[in-house]
Design a protein around this motif. Sequence first.
Motif, PDB file in Angstrom:
ATOM      1  N   ARG A 319      57.365  86.168  19.884  1.00 35.79           N
ATOM      2  CA  ARG A 319      58.432  86.001  18.896  1.00 35.79           C
ATOM      3  C   ARG A 319      59.805  86.182  19.535  1.00 35.79           C
ATOM      4  NH1 ARG A 319      57.714  88.733  13.152  1.00 35.79           N
ATOM      5  NH2 ARG A 319      59.589  87.473  12.925  1.00 35.79           N
ATOM      6  N   GLN A 320      59.863  86.956  20.596  1.00 37.77           N
ATOM      7  CA  GLN A 320      61.116  87.139  21.332  1.00 37.77           C
ATOM      8  C   GLN A 320      61.317  86.058  22.393  1.00 37.77           C
ATOM      9  OE1 GLN A 320      60.473  91.149  22.795  1.00 37.77           O
ATOM     10  NE2 GLN A 320      61.684  92.025  21.121  1.00 37.77           N
ATOM     11  N   ARG A 321      60.377  85.123  22.473  1.00 37.39           N
ATOM     12  CA  ARG A 321      60.426  83.970  23.377  1.00 37.39           C
ATOM     13  C   ARG A 321      60.363  84.381  24.844  1.00 37.39           C
ATOM     14  NH1 ARG A 321      65.197  80.055  21.809  1.00 37.39           N
ATOM     15  NH2 ARG A 321      63.867  78.561  22.913  1.00 37.39           N
ATOM     16  N   GLN A 322      59.747  85.522  25.126  1.00 36.25           N
ATOM     17  CA  GLN A 322      59.566  85.929  26.513  1.00 36.25           C
ATOM     18  C   GLN A 322      58.259  85.407  27.090  1.00 36.25           C
ATOM     19  OE1 GLN A 322      60.976  89.897  27.720  1.00 36.25           O
ATOM     20  NE2 GLN A 322      61.232  90.341  25.545  1.00 36.25           N
ATOM     21  N   ILE A 323      57.286  85.153  26.214  1.00 35.13           N
ATOM     22  CA  ILE A 323      56.031  84.525  26.612  1.00 35.13           C
ATOM     23  C   ILE A 323      55.668  83.504  25.551  1.00 35.13           C
ATOM     24  CG2 ILE A 323      55.208  86.561  27.871  1.00 35.13           C
ATOM     25  CD1 ILE A 323      53.411  87.221  25.485  1.00 35.13           C
ATOM     26  N   ARG A 324      54.652  82.711  25.830  1.00 30.94           N
ATOM     27  CA  ARG A 324      54.158  81.776  24.819  1.00 30.94           C
ATOM     28  C   ARG A 324      52.645  81.708  24.916  1.00 30.94           C
ATOM     29  NH1 ARG A 324      53.051  76.761  27.188  1.00 30.94           N
ATOM     30  NH2 ARG A 324      53.874  76.538  29.315  1.00 30.94           N
ATOM     31  N   SER A 325      52.023  81.426  23.787  1.00 32.11           N
ATOM     32  CA  SER A 325      50.572  81.293  23.758  1.00 32.11           C
ATOM     33  C   SER A 325      50.178  79.850  24.021  1.00 32.11           C
ATOM     34  CB  SER A 325      50.019  81.752  22.406  1.00 32.11           C
ATOM     35  OG  SER A 325      50.599  81.005  21.349  1.00 32.11           O
ATOM     36  N   VAL A 326      49.013  79.707  24.632  1.00 28.76           N
ATOM     37  CA  VAL A 326      48.466  78.392  24.928  1.00 28.76           C
ATOM     38  C   VAL A 326      47.296  78.159  23.988  1.00 28.76           C
ATOM     39  CG1 VAL A 326      47.362  76.958  26.683  1.00 28.76           C
ATOM     40  CG2 VAL A 326      49.151  78.590  27.341  1.00 28.76           C
ATOM     41  N   GLU A 327      47.293  77.008  23.322  1.00 30.55           N
ATOM     42  CA  GLU A 327      46.209  76.698  22.391  1.00 30.55           C
ATOM     43  C   GLU A 327      44.893  76.590  23.152  1.00 30.55           C
ATOM     44  OE1 GLU A 327      46.076  76.536  19.169  1.00 30.55           O
ATOM     45  OE2 GLU A 327      48.218  76.963  18.888  1.00 30.55           O
ATOM     46  N   SER A 328      44.037  77.546  22.951  1.00 30.15           N
ATOM     47  CA  SER A 328      42.730  77.543  23.617  1.00 30.15           C
ATOM     48  C   SER A 328      41.838  78.549  22.908  1.00 30.15           C
ATOM     49  CB  SER A 328      42.878  77.931  25.097  1.00 30.15           C
ATOM     50  OG  SER A 328      43.383  79.251  25.219  1.00 30.15           O
ATOM     51  N   GLN A 329      40.599  78.571  23.278  1.00 33.18           N
ATOM     52  CA  GLN A 329      39.658  79.570  22.774  1.00 33.18           C
ATOM     53  C   GLN A 329      38.949  80.179  23.977  1.00 33.18           C
ATOM     54  OE1 GLN A 329      39.379  80.836  19.888  1.00 33.18           O
ATOM     55  NE2 GLN A 329      37.535  82.073  20.136  1.00 33.18           N
ATOM     56  N   PRO A 330      39.260  81.437  24.320  1.00 32.99           N
ATOM     57  CA  PRO A 330      40.183  82.350  23.643  1.00 32.99           C
ATOM     58  C   PRO A 330      41.649  81.974  23.867  1.00 32.99           C
ATOM     59  CG  PRO A 330      39.427  83.321  25.685  1.00 32.99           C
ATOM     60  CD  PRO A 330      38.634  82.060  25.513  1.00 32.99           C
ATOM     61  N   ARG A 332      45.336  82.157  25.197  1.00 33.89           N
ATOM     62  CA  ARG A 332      45.881  82.608  26.481  1.00 33.89           C
ATOM     63  C   ARG A 332      47.402  82.636  26.416  1.00 33.89           C
ATOM     64  NH1 ARG A 332      42.019  82.642  30.543  1.00 33.89           N
ATOM     65  NH2 ARG A 332      39.996  81.768  29.912  1.00 33.89           N
ATOM     66  N   TRP A 333      47.979  83.404  27.331  1.00 30.99           N
ATOM     67  CA  TRP A 333      49.418  83.651  27.302  1.00 30.99           C
ATOM     68  C   TRP A 333      50.016  83.389  28.677  1.00 30.99           C
ATOM     69  CZ3 TRP A 333      50.980  85.285  22.414  1.00 30.99           C
ATOM     70  CH2 TRP A 333      49.941  85.709  21.564  1.00 30.99           C
ATOM     71  N   VAL A 334      51.213  82.794  28.670  1.00 24.47           N
ATOM     72  CA  VAL A 334      51.945  82.523  29.904  1.00 24.47           C
ATOM     73  C   VAL A 334      53.394  82.938  29.719  1.00 24.47           C
ATOM     74  CG1 VAL A 334      50.438  80.601  30.586  1.00 24.47           C
ATOM     75  CG2 VAL A 334      52.497  80.154  29.216  1.00 24.47           C
ATOM     76  N   ARG A 335      54.098  83.151  30.844  1.00 29.97           N
ATOM     77  CA  ARG A 335      55.525  83.446  30.754  1.00 29.97           C
ATOM     78  C   ARG A 335      56.259  82.225  30.206  1.00 29.97           C
ATOM     79  NH1 ARG A 335      57.842  87.897  33.437  1.00 29.97           N
ATOM     80  NH2 ARG A 335      59.729  87.094  32.437  1.00 29.97           N
ATOM     81  N   SER A 336      57.281  82.487  29.410  1.00 30.74           N
ATOM     82  CA  SER A 336      58.073  81.425  28.834  1.00 30.74           C
ATOM     83  C   SER A 336      59.252  81.115  29.734  1.00 30.74           C
ATOM     84  CB  SER A 336      58.573  81.848  27.447  1.00 30.74           C
ATOM     85  OG  SER A 336      59.478  80.905  26.925  1.00 30.74           O
ATOM     86  N   ASN A 337      59.780  79.893  29.578  1.00 33.32           N
ATOM     87  CA  ASN A 337      61.004  79.526  30.296  1.00 33.32           C
ATOM     88  C   ASN A 337      62.239  80.116  29.659  1.00 33.32           C
ATOM     89  OD1 ASN A 337      59.607  77.973  32.192  1.00 33.32           O
ATOM     90  ND2 ASN A 337      59.630  76.175  30.833  1.00 33.32           N
TER      91      ASN A 337
END
Length: 340
Positions: A319-330, A332-337
Motif C-alpha cells: 500500500r505504501q508502494r515499496q513492494i508489489r505482489s505478483v499474481e500467482s499461487q502462492p 509472491r512479492w517483489v520490490r517496487s520501482n
Amino acid sequence: MRPQDMRSLASCVSPGVWATRVPMPTFLGYSYSYTIRVSRGLVVVDLGWNSDEAWDAFCLGVDRAGGQLDDIVGVVLTHTHPDHFGLAGRIREHTGAWIAGHVDEATNILDTDTDRESRNADLVAWLRQCGVPADLVADLASDALAVTVSPLYRGLDFFLDDGDLVPDTDGSLRAIHTPGHTPGHLCFFDESRSLLFSGDHLLPRVSPNISKRPGQLDDPLAAYDESLDIVAKLPDAVLALPGHEWAFDRVRDRIMQVRAANHDRAKSVLAAVAVAAGAATVWQVAHEIRWSRPFESLNVRGKRQALGETYAHLHHLERQRQIRSVESQPVRWVRSNHHG
C-alpha cells in the motif's frame, strides 16, 4: 494447583478493582481477568481460557473481590480470542450476567459446524496463498480452528461501540474501539480511577500480534497505528491494566516503543523481499525474519502467527508502494520501482 499457590493469582490493583491471573497453555502463561465492584454487584473485563484450572482461578478472583458468582451482572470483552472469552460458556451456566463486545468480533465467534467448516476452508486457502508446504497446511489449519471454536453459544447479548458507556458501571467505564489485533478490539477507560483496561492492544513488554489472515481487517497495521493514536490522547497519569504480563504507566512511551518495533519489523520484511531470488512468498519472507526463536523451531501456532504478521507487513508495504505482489499461487512479492 495448591490452595497456597492459588492465593497469589488475585490481587487488588485499585480501590474496587481486582486483577486475576487466569492460567492458559501458551508461552505467556496466563491472561488477566478484572473484576470491578459497581453499585449493583460486579462487572468483569475479560474472562480467560476454558479449563477447570482457569475457572477455579476466576472464581477465586471473584471471591477476593468480596463477591460471589451471582453478584456478576455483566461481562465486557476486549476481544474474542480464547484466552479472553473462553470461560463465557461457564459464565452463561453459572450466572445471569450479560456479555457484551464489539460487533466486529461477531465474525470470529464460530458456534456452528457450518461456521467452523467455512473458516477452515478460508484458512486452508490462506495458508496455500502464503506458500506453506502442502504437508504442513492441514496441521496449521486444524490448530487454528481448535483455538477458535467458541463456547459462547448464544453470541453476545449486545454490542458496544467507540465511546459507549458500559451498562451497570454507573457511567464510570467507557469503551474505546481499538482495531488492529482484532477487528473489534475494545479498550475500556475508567476516568474516575484513571485506569485503562488495554486487553491485547497494548502490553508492557511484548508487541501484540497484528496479522492479515481470515477474519481480520484488510490492513490491520494501518488500523492498529490509528488505534495507538487514540490511546495516546488519554491523560498522562493513566495506568494500563493489560491482558497479559503486568500493569504499567507511561503509556505514551510504550506506544513509541511499539511503533519503533513495528518499524524495525517492516525494514526486515523489506530487506527479505529485496534479497529473494526473483520473488518471495510469505512463507519465505517469514523464514528470513528474526522471531523470538528461529522460525523452524516455532510451534504450529507460532508459525501461523508469524505468517500472519509477515503478511500484514507485506500488504502494508504494498500500500505504501515499496513492494508489489505478483499474481500467482502462492502470491509472491517483489520490490517496487516506486519508493514514495
